[in-house]
Design an enzyme around this catalytic site. Structure first.
Site, PDB file in Angstrom:
ATOM      1  CB  CYS A   1      -0.908   0.040   1.225  1.00 19.15           C
ATOM      2  SG  CYS A   1      -2.083  -1.289   1.294  1.00 19.15           S
TER       3      CYS A   1
ATOM      4  CG  HIS B   1      -2.688   3.508   3.569  1.00 21.24           C
ATOM      5  ND1 HIS B   1      -3.280   3.439   2.328  1.00 21.24           N
ATOM      6  CD2 HIS B   1      -2.721   2.248   4.070  1.00 21.24           C
ATOM      7  CE1 HIS B   1      -3.643   2.181   2.087  1.00 21.24           C
ATOM      8  NE2 HIS B   1      -3.312   1.452   3.139  1.00 21.24           N
TER       9      HIS B   1
ATOM     10  CG  ASN C   1      -6.251  -0.566   2.475  1.00 23.48           C
ATOM     11  OD1 ASN C   1      -5.739  -0.021   1.500  1.00 23.48           O
ATOM     12  ND2 ASN C   1      -5.545  -1.170   3.414  1.00 23.48           N
TER      13      ASN C   1
HETATM   14  N1  ACO Z   1     -16.999  -9.515  11.211  1.00 21.56           N
HETATM   15  C1  ACO Z   1     -17.286  -9.940  12.451  1.00 21.56           C
HETATM   16  N2  ACO Z   1     -16.347 -10.430  13.307  1.00 21.56           N
HETATM   17  C2  ACO Z   1     -15.073 -10.450  12.854  1.00 21.56           C
HETATM   18  C3  ACO Z   1     -14.725 -10.019  11.557  1.00 21.56           C
HETATM   19  C4  ACO Z   1     -15.739  -9.536  10.736  1.00 21.56           C
HETATM   20  N3  ACO Z   1     -15.504  -9.087   9.491  1.00 21.56           N
HETATM   21  N4  ACO Z   1     -13.368 -10.160  11.406  1.00 21.56           N
HETATM   22  C5  ACO Z   1     -12.922 -10.661  12.549  1.00 21.56           C
HETATM   23  N5  ACO Z   1     -13.940 -10.843  13.429  1.00 21.56           N
HETATM   24  C6  ACO Z   1     -13.909 -11.359  14.783  1.00 21.56           C
HETATM   25  C7  ACO Z   1     -12.672 -12.172  15.060  1.00 21.56           C
HETATM   26  O1  ACO Z   1     -12.830 -13.501  14.627  1.00 21.56           O
HETATM   27  C8  ACO Z   1     -12.569 -12.052  16.567  1.00 21.56           C
HETATM   28  O2  ACO Z   1     -13.476 -12.965  17.145  1.00 21.56           O
HETATM   29  P1  ACO Z   1     -13.042 -13.779  18.478  1.00 21.56           P
HETATM   30  O3  ACO Z   1     -12.822 -12.720  19.513  1.00 21.56           O
HETATM   31  O4  ACO Z   1     -14.227 -14.646  18.713  1.00 21.56           O
HETATM   32  O5  ACO Z   1     -11.785 -14.501  18.103  1.00 21.56           O
HETATM   33  C9  ACO Z   1     -13.114 -10.652  16.851  1.00 21.56           C
HETATM   34  O6  ACO Z   1     -13.838 -10.255  15.684  1.00 21.56           O
HETATM   35  C10 ACO Z   1     -12.026  -9.627  17.125  1.00 21.56           C
HETATM   36  O7  ACO Z   1     -11.011  -9.772  16.131  1.00 21.56           O
HETATM   37  P2  ACO Z   1      -9.739  -8.841  16.123  1.00 21.56           P
HETATM   38  O8  ACO Z   1      -8.847  -9.314  15.023  1.00 21.56           O
HETATM   39  O9  ACO Z   1      -9.169  -8.733  17.491  1.00 21.56           O
HETATM   40  O10 ACO Z   1     -10.406  -7.439  15.753  1.00 21.56           O
HETATM   41  P3  ACO Z   1      -9.715  -6.045  15.670  1.00 21.56           P
HETATM   42  O11 ACO Z   1     -10.384  -5.096  16.556  1.00 21.56           O
HETATM   43  O12 ACO Z   1      -8.206  -6.154  15.731  1.00 21.56           O
HETATM   44  O13 ACO Z   1     -10.076  -5.596  14.173  1.00 21.56           O
HETATM   45  C11 ACO Z   1      -9.052  -5.507  12.016  1.00 21.56           C
HETATM   46  C12 ACO Z   1      -9.626  -6.406  13.096  1.00 21.56           C
HETATM   47  C13 ACO Z   1     -10.154  -4.573  11.538  1.00 21.56           C
HETATM   48  C14 ACO Z   1      -8.593  -6.388  10.865  1.00 21.56           C
HETATM   49  C15 ACO Z   1      -7.880  -4.684  12.599  1.00 21.56           C
HETATM   50  O14 ACO Z   1      -6.977  -5.536  13.251  1.00 21.56           O
HETATM   51  C16 ACO Z   1      -7.139  -3.914  11.523  1.00 21.56           C
HETATM   52  O15 ACO Z   1      -7.658  -2.990  10.917  1.00 21.56           O
HETATM   53  N6  ACO Z   1      -5.867  -4.244  11.273  1.00 21.56           N
HETATM   54  C17 ACO Z   1      -5.078  -3.578  10.244  1.00 21.56           C
HETATM   55  C18 ACO Z   1      -5.428  -4.156   8.903  1.00 21.56           C
HETATM   56  C19 ACO Z   1      -4.896  -3.340   7.768  1.00 21.56           C
HETATM   57  O16 ACO Z   1      -4.942  -2.139   7.781  1.00 21.56           O
HETATM   58  N7  ACO Z   1      -4.393  -4.033   6.749  1.00 21.56           N
HETATM   59  C20 ACO Z   1      -3.976  -3.427   5.534  1.00 21.56           C
HETATM   60  C21 ACO Z   1      -2.643  -2.772   5.648  1.00 21.56           C
HETATM   61  S1  ACO Z   1      -2.221  -1.906   4.198  1.00 21.56           S
HETATM   62  C22 ACO Z   1      -1.766  -2.944   2.912  1.00 21.56           C
HETATM   63  O17 ACO Z   1      -0.635  -3.020   2.542  1.00 21.56           O
HETATM   64  C23 ACO Z   1      -2.764  -3.783   2.212  1.00 21.56           C
END
Ligand code: ACO
Length: 328
Positions: free
Chosen positions: A120, A253, A283
């Site tokens: 990204c 970003h 994103n």
């Molecule tokens: N819908 C519902 N529940 C979900 C979903 C979803 N889409 N996705 C995950 N969950 C659940 C998980 O299974 C977990 O359940 P559990 O507690 O029973 O195990 C719970 O939600 C919490 O999951 P977390 O991973 O702790 O949630 P978090 O608050 O960290 O949010 C997220 C997850 C949104 C992915 C966050 O970690 C994030 O934004 N990370 C950065 C991702 C990013 O920006 N990536 C791109 C980088 S740029 C590039 O180069 C592409």
């Protein structure tokens, strides 16, 4: 890598364009495909909808309208572009490069054309490269495109990634200028963290069970993103001896509104200085910053003379900032 721009040679953005495909996918539609909900996605990411390319559209099809807009604003038809860089992780195909395809479509017969891969952060890396080529005199008019069709490399049954991403592209033209545009760049990479956001089976490395979809450790990427957005911004501002108060517009970003909010608070930017459009696009990887620049201009916050700070971060893991005085 960090450095200030040359004081004797000035380079600026002379044209900007952006394009996102027409098809909108809302959170409710995703909730019919995977076990998720509009509430969860908005609370954890801030995303309400994203644009998804049609089956017939590849990256070059998204890039061309953005490139045409940028060139038109710069007063060029494309034939006089002598450097064309496309930053992407989803080119039309591995080769020929998408940049060579675009150069041909634009009639840029004398252009050096290549694709650049930095996740990204690709658009920021490509800006720095084009700046260097133009500032050195090697290129006179550079077209930098950032774009991705991440919908092609998503596992549409994986709720942890499918809710985050969208498709889009943007383009800018860089040229020598009377006025100071780019002031500095800061770029970095941490390959040790690469395993947190990767596409195994997408290249020459053998995998027993090759995957064709993004794999992500969301929590690790979250921690990385919040750290580097702050660090990179602080480093570039300090190098330029510019205070946070001097920055008029912050364009981070667009990955997740929580990541942006965290960085914004730590950096101390008031929210009216921060461009956020992740709720409409998700994103879009290398398309994210040029799409946000477009919105910042349209809502009147980026105008002639604005000091603009942009920071990208993503797979690699990579990050990159640029500081520029907006001259358009
Ligand atoms: N819908 C519902 N529940 C979900 C979903 C979803 N889409 N996705 C995950 N969950 C659940 C998980 O299974 C977990 O359940 P559990 O507690 O029973 O195990 C719970 O939600 C919490 O999951 P977390 O991973 O702790 O949630 P978090 O608050 O960290 O949010 C997220 C997850 C949104 C992915 C966050 O970690 C994030 O934004 N990370 C950065 C991702 C990013 O920006 N990536 C791109 C980088 S740029 C590039 O180069 C592409």
């Amino acid at each position: 890598m960090i450095g200030k721009g040359r004081s004797d040679v000035r380079v600026t953005i002379t044209g900007l364009g952006a394009y996102a495909p027409e098809r909108v996918i809302t959170n409710d539609e995703l909730a019919r495909m995977v076990d998720t909900s509009d509430e969860w996605i908005i609370e954890r990411t801030g995303i309400r909808e994203r644009r998804i390319a049609a089956d017939s559209q590849a990256l070059s099809d998204l890039s061309m309208p953005a490139a045409r807009q940028a060139l038109e604003q710069a007063g060029s038809d494309g034939t006089d572009v002598d450097l064309l860089i496309v930053a992407t992780v989803t080119p039309d195909m591995m080769f020929p490069s998408t940049s060579a395809i675009l150069a041909d479509q634009l009639g840029a017969k004398d252009a050096a054309a290549y694709d650049l891969s930095a996740g990204c952060t690709g658009f920021m890396y490509a800006l720095a490269q084009a700046y260097g080529m133009v500032a050195s005199g090697l290129a006179r008019r550079a077209l930098v495109v950032g774009g991705d069709v991440l919908s092609r490399i998503l596992d549409w049954t994986d709720r942890s990634t499918v809710v985050l991403f969208g498709d889009g592209a943007g383009a800018v033209v860089l040229e020598p200028s009377e006025e100071t545009g780019f002031l500095a760049f800061e770029l970095g990479a941490d390959g040790a963290g690469g395993e947190h956001l990767w596409l195994p089976g997408s290249g020459s490395r053998h995998f027993d069970e090759p995957e064709k979809a993004i794999k992500m450790n969301g929590r690790e990427v979250f921690k990385f993103a919040t750290r580097v957005l702050v660090q990179s911004a602080e480093d570039i501002l300090s190098r330029c001896e510019v205070t946070k108060e001097d920055v008029d517009v912050y364009v981070p970003h667009q990955a997740n509104v929580r990541i942006i909010d965290h960085a914004t608070k730590k950096l101390g930017f008031p929210s009216d200085k921060v461009v956020v459009n992740v709720e409409r696009y998700g994103n879009t990887s290398s398309g994210s910053i040029p799409l946000a620049l477009r919105d910042g201009i349209d809502d009147g916050r980026i105008r002639t003379g604005s000091l603009v700070l942009m920071t990208g971060m993503g797979a690699g893991l990579t990050w990159g900032s640029a500081l520029l005085r907006w001259t358009l």
